[in-house]
Write a protein that holds these residues in place. Structure first.
Motif, PDB file in Angstrom:
ATOM      1  N   GLY A   1       1.242 -21.369 -69.432  1.00  0.00           N
ATOM      2  CA  GLY A   1       1.508 -20.972 -70.495  1.00  0.00           C
ATOM      3  C   GLY A   1       1.438 -22.213 -71.111  1.00  0.00           C
ATOM      4  N   GLU A   2       1.516 -23.679 -70.832  1.00  0.00           N
ATOM      5  CA  GLU A   2       1.016 -24.933 -71.806  1.00  0.00           C
ATOM      6  C   GLU A   2       0.140 -24.610 -72.461  1.00  0.00           C
ATOM      7  OE1 GLU A   2       2.680 -26.872 -71.736  1.00  0.00           O
ATOM      8  OE2 GLU A   2       5.169 -26.911 -70.952  1.00  0.00           O
ATOM      9  N   ILE A   3      -1.245 -24.110 -71.163  1.00  0.00           N
ATOM     10  CA  ILE A   3      -2.742 -24.751 -72.214  1.00  0.00           C
ATOM     11  C   ILE A   3      -2.997 -23.057 -73.534  1.00  0.00           C
ATOM     12  CG2 ILE A   3      -4.853 -23.645 -71.602  1.00  0.00           C
ATOM     13  CD1 ILE A   3      -4.868 -24.015 -69.413  1.00  0.00           C
ATOM     14  N   GLU A   4      -2.245 -22.495 -72.978  1.00  0.00           N
ATOM     15  CA  GLU A   4      -1.661 -21.691 -74.426  1.00  0.00           C
ATOM     16  C   GLU A   4      -1.228 -21.698 -75.524  1.00  0.00           C
ATOM     17  OE1 GLU A   4       0.110 -18.179 -72.180  1.00  0.00           O
ATOM     18  OE2 GLU A   4      -1.836 -17.118 -72.025  1.00  0.00           O
ATOM     19  N   LEU A   5      -0.027 -22.995 -75.722  1.00  0.00           N
ATOM     20  CA  LEU A   5       0.805 -23.265 -75.944  1.00  0.00           C
ATOM     21  C   LEU A   5      -0.211 -23.655 -77.270  1.00  0.00           C
ATOM     22  CD1 LEU A   5       3.869 -24.036 -74.864  1.00  0.00           C
ATOM     23  CD2 LEU A   5       3.376 -21.896 -76.690  1.00  0.00           C
ATOM     24  N   HIS A   6      -0.802 -24.691 -76.070  1.00  0.00           N
ATOM     25  CA  HIS A   6      -1.559 -25.924 -76.831  1.00  0.00           C
ATOM     26  C   HIS A   6      -3.016 -25.357 -77.813  1.00  0.00           C
ATOM     27  CE1 HIS A   6       0.268 -29.217 -74.137  1.00  0.00           C
ATOM     28  NE2 HIS A   6      -1.134 -29.993 -74.653  1.00  0.00           N
TER      29      HIS A   6
END
Length: 337
Positions: A187-192
């Motif tokens: 999810g952190e990659i998706e938020l970036h």
């Protein structure tokens, strides 16, 4: 800086319930999911907060789960609870089995709960903290879809495979950690990606197996395990314990739901509860206080405890509300139309 919107806890809860019920989730499922995502948003765990509703709704629209499913509770063995989620979200299944898990752990010292055929998308720390709030020690783990390469590899095979632990502390917040065995939660990659920001090059590889700072390339490539071979070994352990041990699938045998209906998003979860009183009898309170000396010594060095920032965020939210990107709130509102 992107525009933000301030929501109260009740406004966030209302928005979540509206999104879910408008998209066919039963009241019981909508309430259970809302409790989890609002708790994460309250504690500024953005990657597992209201943002997760988008993927949850998309999975439901693509037929990846049953939004009306009623979990089936089985008293499997003296120390084992089994829940058949019946293709529903894991959160309602967890809440259904929790009372029996706690009762078994208190009577026997330890107990395990296997959740099968569930769709799992949420943080694990609310689950282990539900256990530690009862004075027990909680452990939870689950495999995910194959997004992560094993150490030394370049192709997705393992899930992000999170592990969570919560230790009750008399008179204080529990000692809790919840982390993916990948370098970072997906999810952190998706938020970036959503924010148009680059990622650190050690988080993931592109489709050619080369390190990348492009979140889009990372999402189509392979994430890395944390700590190299150590994270890879822990991830494999989670695959085995929350897969074959409980009669469920391995992460690489699953896939996100898709519009073609060929996805296989369901898998298992293992939850374990241990009772200090059953292990220690009348000495339990002494040893729990003794454990606090470890936490005190960590803090005295200027280090922080896992979840310390989360509990501080919880207090900020209580006072001031929660700040979310306006674009996210607007997107969630479109799901209610």
């Amino acid at each position: 800086m992107s525009e933000t919107v301030l929501l109260s806890l009740e406004e966030a809860r209302s928005l979540s319930l509206t999104v879910l019920q408008h998209n066919g989730f039963s009241p019981a499922h909508a309430e259970a999911i809302t409790r989890s995502v609002v708790a994460a948003q309250r504690d500024e765990c953005h990657s597992h907060g209201l943002y997760r509703l988008i993927g949850c709704v998309e999975t439901a629209r693509n037929g990846g789960m049953d939004t009306q499913a009623l979990p089936l509770l089985h008293d499997q063995a003296p120390g084992v609870v089994r829940i058949d989620a019946q293709r529903g979200c894991s959160l309602l299944a967890f809440e259904t089995g929790l009372p029996m898990l706690i009762d078994k752990a208190r009577r026997q010292g330890l107990a395990a709960m296997a959740i099968n055929r569930c769709f799992h998308f949420s943080a694990l720390w609310p689950e282990v903290e539900a256990i530690s709030s009862q004075g027990l020690i909680g452990i939870a783990m689950t495999p995910t879809h194959p997004f992560v390469a094993p150490a030394g590899g370049t192709r997705p095979l393992l899930g992000t495979n999170p592990l969570a632990f919560s230790w009750p502390r008399p008179g204080g917040t529990p000692y809790t950690f919840d982390f993916a065995t990948s370098e970072v939660a997906r999810g952190e990659i998706e938020l970036h990606r959503r924010a148009g920001e680059s990622i650190p090059s050690h988080w993931a590889m592109d489709a050619q197996g080369e390190p990348t700072t492009d979140p889009t390339a990372a999402l189509s490539g392979a994430m890395r395990t944390f700590g190299g071979h150590k994270g890879s070994a822990l991830s494999t352990m989670i695959e085995l314990l929350a897969g074959p041990l409980i009669g469920d699938v391995l992460g690489h045998e699953t896939a996100p739901a898709n519009i073609e209906g060929t996805g296989k998003p369901l898998h298992g979860e293992l939850v374990i509860a241990l009772c200090p009183q059953a292990f220690l009898g009348s000495d339990a309170d002494y040893h729990l206080r003794h454990a606090d000396t470890l936490f005190d010594n960590i803090l005295e060095q200027g280090a922080r405890l896992p979840s310390q920032r989360r509990f501080e965020a919880r207090e900020r939210t209580r006072r001031y509300g929660m700040s979310l990107p306006k674009a996210l709130v607007d997107e969630l509102n479109t799901l209610t139309n």
